[in-house]
Scaffold this active site. Structure first.
Site, short mmCIF file in Angstrom:
data_model
loop_
_atom_site.label_atom_id
_atom_site.label_comp_id
_atom_site.label_asym_id
_atom_site.label_seq_id
_atom_site.Cartn_x
_atom_site.Cartn_y
_atom_site.Cartn_z
N THR A 1 1.03 -1.24 0.04
CA THR A 1 0.02 -0.11 -0.10
C THR A 1 0.71 1.40 0.19
O THR A 1 2.11 1.41 0.47
CB THR A 1 -0.86 0.10 1.24
OG1 THR A 1 -1.62 1.22 1.41
CG2 THR A 1 -0.29 -0.31 2.56
N ASP A 2 0.21 2.47 -0.34
CA ASP A 2 1.07 3.86 -0.14
C ASP A 2 1.04 4.14 1.17
O ASP A 2 1.86 5.04 1.29
CB ASP A 2 0.22 4.97 -1.04
CG ASP A 2 -1.28 4.81 -0.82
OD1 ASP A 2 -1.70 4.52 0.07
OD2 ASP A 2 -1.87 5.93 -1.35
N GLU A 3 0.27 3.43 2.18
CA GLU A 3 0.37 4.06 3.37
C GLU A 3 1.55 3.88 3.91
O GLU A 3 1.93 4.42 5.04
CB GLU A 3 -0.74 3.29 4.34
CG GLU A 3 -2.07 3.53 3.58
CD GLU A 3 -3.08 3.54 4.55
OE1 GLU A 3 -2.83 3.40 5.90
OE2 GLU A 3 -4.40 3.49 4.12
N TYR B 1 -1.37 -0.56 11.18
CA TYR B 1 -1.88 -1.28 9.65
C TYR B 1 -0.55 -0.93 8.92
O TYR B 1 -0.21 -1.65 8.48
CB TYR B 1 -3.16 -0.69 9.09
CG TYR B 1 -3.41 -1.02 7.73
CD1 TYR B 1 -3.33 -2.37 7.23
CD2 TYR B 1 -3.15 0.14 6.67
CE1 TYR B 1 -3.32 -2.54 5.95
CE2 TYR B 1 -3.17 -0.40 5.29
CZ TYR B 1 -3.19 -1.49 5.26
OH TYR B 1 -3.34 -1.75 3.73
N LYS C 1 2.24 -3.34 7.51
CA LYS C 1 2.65 -3.44 5.89
C LYS C 1 4.05 -3.21 5.65
O LYS C 1 4.56 -4.06 4.85
CB LYS C 1 1.53 -2.75 4.99
CG LYS C 1 0.00 -3.22 5.02
CD LYS C 1 -0.03 -4.66 4.64
CE LYS C 1 -0.03 -4.52 3.09
NZ LYS C 1 -0.51 -5.89 2.41
P1 NAD Z 1 -9.81 -7.23 2.49
O1 NAD Z 1 -9.64 -6.76 4.12
O2 NAD Z 1 -11.10 -6.97 1.74
O3 NAD Z 1 -9.52 -8.61 2.47
C1 NAD Z 1 -8.42 -9.36 2.96
C2 NAD Z 1 -8.61 -10.93 2.71
O4 NAD Z 1 -7.72 -11.59 3.32
C3 NAD Z 1 -10.08 -11.44 3.41
O5 NAD Z 1 -10.51 -12.41 2.37
C4 NAD Z 1 -9.56 -12.22 4.53
O6 NAD Z 1 -10.30 -13.25 4.78
C5 NAD Z 1 -8.37 -12.71 3.99
N1 NAD Z 1 -7.25 -13.02 5.28
C6 NAD Z 1 -7.15 -12.22 6.37
N2 NAD Z 1 -6.25 -12.76 7.25
C7 NAD Z 1 -5.80 -14.09 6.55
C8 NAD Z 1 -4.98 -14.84 6.94
N3 NAD Z 1 -4.56 -14.98 8.02
N4 NAD Z 1 -4.97 -15.98 6.28
C9 NAD Z 1 -5.42 -16.10 5.15
N5 NAD Z 1 -6.57 -15.18 4.56
C10 NAD Z 1 -6.69 -14.10 5.35
O7 NAD Z 1 -8.51 -6.78 1.89
P2 NAD Z 1 -8.47 -5.73 0.60
O8 NAD Z 1 -8.97 -4.35 0.79
O9 NAD Z 1 -8.96 -6.52 -0.48
O10 NAD Z 1 -6.86 -5.64 0.41
C11 NAD Z 1 -6.01 -6.58 0.00
C12 NAD Z 1 -4.52 -6.34 -0.08
O11 NAD Z 1 -4.21 -5.01 -0.77
C13 NAD Z 1 -4.04 -6.23 1.51
O12 NAD Z 1 -2.76 -6.59 1.57
C14 NAD Z 1 -4.12 -4.62 1.44
O13 NAD Z 1 -3.05 -4.16 2.44
C15 NAD Z 1 -3.62 -4.22 0.20
N6 NAD Z 1 -4.10 -2.88 -0.37
C16 NAD Z 1 -5.50 -2.52 -0.24
C17 NAD Z 1 -5.80 -1.28 -0.75
C18 NAD Z 1 -7.21 -1.09 -0.54
O14 NAD Z 1 -7.78 0.25 -0.91
N7 NAD Z 1 -8.35 -1.58 -0.26
C19 NAD Z 1 -4.87 -0.41 -1.13
C20 NAD Z 1 -3.44 -0.96 -1.19
C21 NAD Z 1 -3.19 -2.15 -0.74
O1 TDX Z 2 -16.25 6.62 8.48
C1 TDX Z 2 -15.32 7.19 7.85
N1 TDX Z 2 -14.97 8.41 7.77
C2 TDX Z 2 -14.01 8.88 7.39
O2 TDX Z 2 -14.05 10.18 7.22
C3 TDX Z 2 -14.21 6.20 7.37
C4 TDX Z 2 -14.34 4.72 7.37
C5 TDX Z 2 -13.12 6.95 6.69
N2 TDX Z 2 -12.84 8.25 6.63
C6 TDX Z 2 -11.80 8.70 5.99
C7 TDX Z 2 -10.43 8.32 6.58
C8 TDX Z 2 -9.48 8.18 5.35
O3 TDX Z 2 -9.01 9.68 5.35
O4 TDX Z 2 -11.86 8.37 4.75
C9 TDX Z 2 -10.52 8.00 4.14
C10 TDX Z 2 -10.55 6.91 3.64
O5 TDX Z 2 -10.51 5.99 4.83
P1 TDX Z 2 -10.67 4.21 4.37
O6 TDX Z 2 -11.65 3.99 3.42
O7 TDX Z 2 -10.86 3.69 5.80
O8 TDX Z 2 -9.33 3.91 3.80
P2 TDX Z 2 -7.82 4.31 4.29
O9 TDX Z 2 -7.52 4.66 5.84
O10 TDX Z 2 -7.43 5.53 3.43
O11 TDX Z 2 -7.01 2.95 3.77
C11 TDX Z 2 -7.34 2.27 2.61
O12 TDX Z 2 -6.44 3.02 1.57
C12 TDX Z 2 -4.98 2.03 1.94
C13 TDX Z 2 -7.19 0.99 2.72
O13 TDX Z 2 -8.42 0.66 3.97
C14 TDX Z 2 -6.11 0.20 2.98
O14 TDX Z 2 -6.27 -1.20 3.21
C15 TDX Z 2 -5.18 0.66 1.85
O15 TDX Z 2 -3.86 0.07 2.36
#
Ligand code: NAD
Ligand code: TDX
Length: 356
Positions: A132-134, A158, A162
């Protein structure tokens, strides 16, 4: 013909990747390993359930013996690692699961991959780590976007977990020669996005007439990318990426939270008009502790080296996403029970929603 192990394939991005990959590479073998935590949902994989090229295995990435067994029995040569605890807010209230899955779990996968692919079989392979970019920390309003050279400065548990996993992946390449790549992506949105995250939370709260919670002043900035563009970026890294390298994947699409919420409100009012305007549901609440102010991704390297480009406009992507939630009410309604309701209660049960 690659044979893939996709960890976390029942989650948001993982399931989109499974659909993307099997559509584009119908002859490839694809095995999903997922622990089905609260975020994992087999309904996300329903459309491929009968595909003979696909297999679902219910298991934990921390189970090294299981991963090794799968790599051998399915003759897998490519691992795409999505499995993680992914919600920043949950990492603030309960970081332990993040350490266990994101750090210990990633290390367990690395050990399994090294054991089978390097020590036992000495075969061509690829371990792709989805990050992730975080991990790069937070930007000021005029700072240049994160590049692959930006020093790591993770701020939430988190992001720190990562970052630790990214370092372990790097170390397994540098020390043992494991053939790894890593991609660092910005905020994804699209179908199957778990409703705890901002965009699906806003859509589903409007549909239920519930307040839309905005942390702090709503001026935090995120770069939003349609999930299919992320999947395409990962595909390019798998096919053309250089082993040992990291690649940024972004949308070049920065929005303040308040602007994105207002945009969703406007589209919802157009597609599903209610008696009152959706924007009236907007409620500013106490800020997230340690809330990163701004993320922005510079994906120049991935664009020039691999030909990556996000396709389609944000306007198209967000409409497609909203329409998906309107057409898949049963999907998100089935999540609105049990442990998810407990989370919502705990996270948002502020008696005075305007308390700062
Ligand atoms: P998500 O939370 O929707 O899904 C995570 C999945 O991993 C779920 O299906 C869960 O059951 C599975 N999981 C969790 N713990 C596990 C374990 N111990 N063993 C096996 N499976 C397990 O997450 P997402 O948003 O789809 O993110 C996927 C990946 O991409 C993550 O690594 C996250 O850090 C990365 N990522 C997400 C975003 C975003 O915006 N959502 C952005 C950048 C990177
Ligand atoms: O209720 C809310 N109110 C609010 O203002 C929630 C849930 C979020 N927010 C804000 C927090 C953030 O500035 O919105 C922005 C986006 O929040 P999230 O959807 O929780 O995402 P973020 O914290 O940016 O992280 C996401 O992007 C990077 C993903 O959850 C991560 O898994 C990924 O790595």
């Amino acid at each position: 013909m690659p044979r893939l192990l996709v960890t976390g394939g029942a989650g948001f991005i993982g399931s989109n990747f499974v659909h993307y990959w099997l559509r584009r590479h119908p002859d490839d073998r694809l095995v999903v390993l997922d622990a089905l935590t609260y975020a994992g949902n087999l309904a996300n994989l329903e459309p491929v359930k009968h595909n003979p090229q696909y297999r679902f295995v219910h298991g934990n990435i921390c189970d090294q013996a299981l991963v090794e067994k799968l790599l051998v029995e399915e003759q897998l040569d490519t691992l795409v690692h999505f499995a993680a605890e992914s919600h920043v807010d949950r990492s603030i209230t309960g970081p332990d699961a993040f350490i266990e899955t994101n750090i210990v779990g990633t290390h367990s996968l690395l050990k399994a991959a090294k054991n089978i692919w390097l020590d036992t079989r000495r075969q061509e392979h690829r371990f792709h780590h989805v990050s992730t970019d975080e991990v790069y920390g937070s930007l000021g309003p005029h700072d240049p976007a994160f590049t692959e050279e930006t020093p790591y400065a993770p701020n939430s548990p988190y992001a720190a977990s990562k970052a630790a996993s990214d370092h372990l992946v790097r170390a397994y390449h540098h020390t043992y020669g494991l053939q790894v790549t890593t991609s660092n992506c910005s905020n994804n949105y699209g179908p199957y996005h778990f409703p705890e995250k901002l965009i699906p939370l806003v859509i589903t709260n409007i549909l239920q007439g519930k307040p839309i919670p905005i942390y702090g002043d709503g001026l935090n900035i995120r770069d939003w990318l349609y999930v299919e563009d992320h999947c395409r970026g990962i595909e390019l890294v798998l096919q053309q990426g250089r082993v040992g390298e990291t690649y940024n994947i972004g949308g070049n699409n920065e929005w303040t939270n308040i602007d994105i919420v207002k945009l969703i409100c406007d589209i919802m009012d157009e597609l599903r008009p209610r008696s009152t305007r959706s924007a009236e549901l907007i409620t500013f609440i106490k800020d997230r502790p340690g809330h990163d102010r701004r993320y922005a991704i510079d994906a120049e390297k991935t664009m020039t080296e691999l030909g990556y480009q996000p396709l389609g406009s944000f306007e198209t992507g967000i409409r497609k996403t909203i329409t998906w939630y309107l057409e898949n009410e049963a999907w998100w309604k089935s999540i609105m029970e049990g442990s998810y309701l407990e989370w919502i209660e705990k996270q948002y049960s502020i008696s005075d929603p305007t308390a700062k």
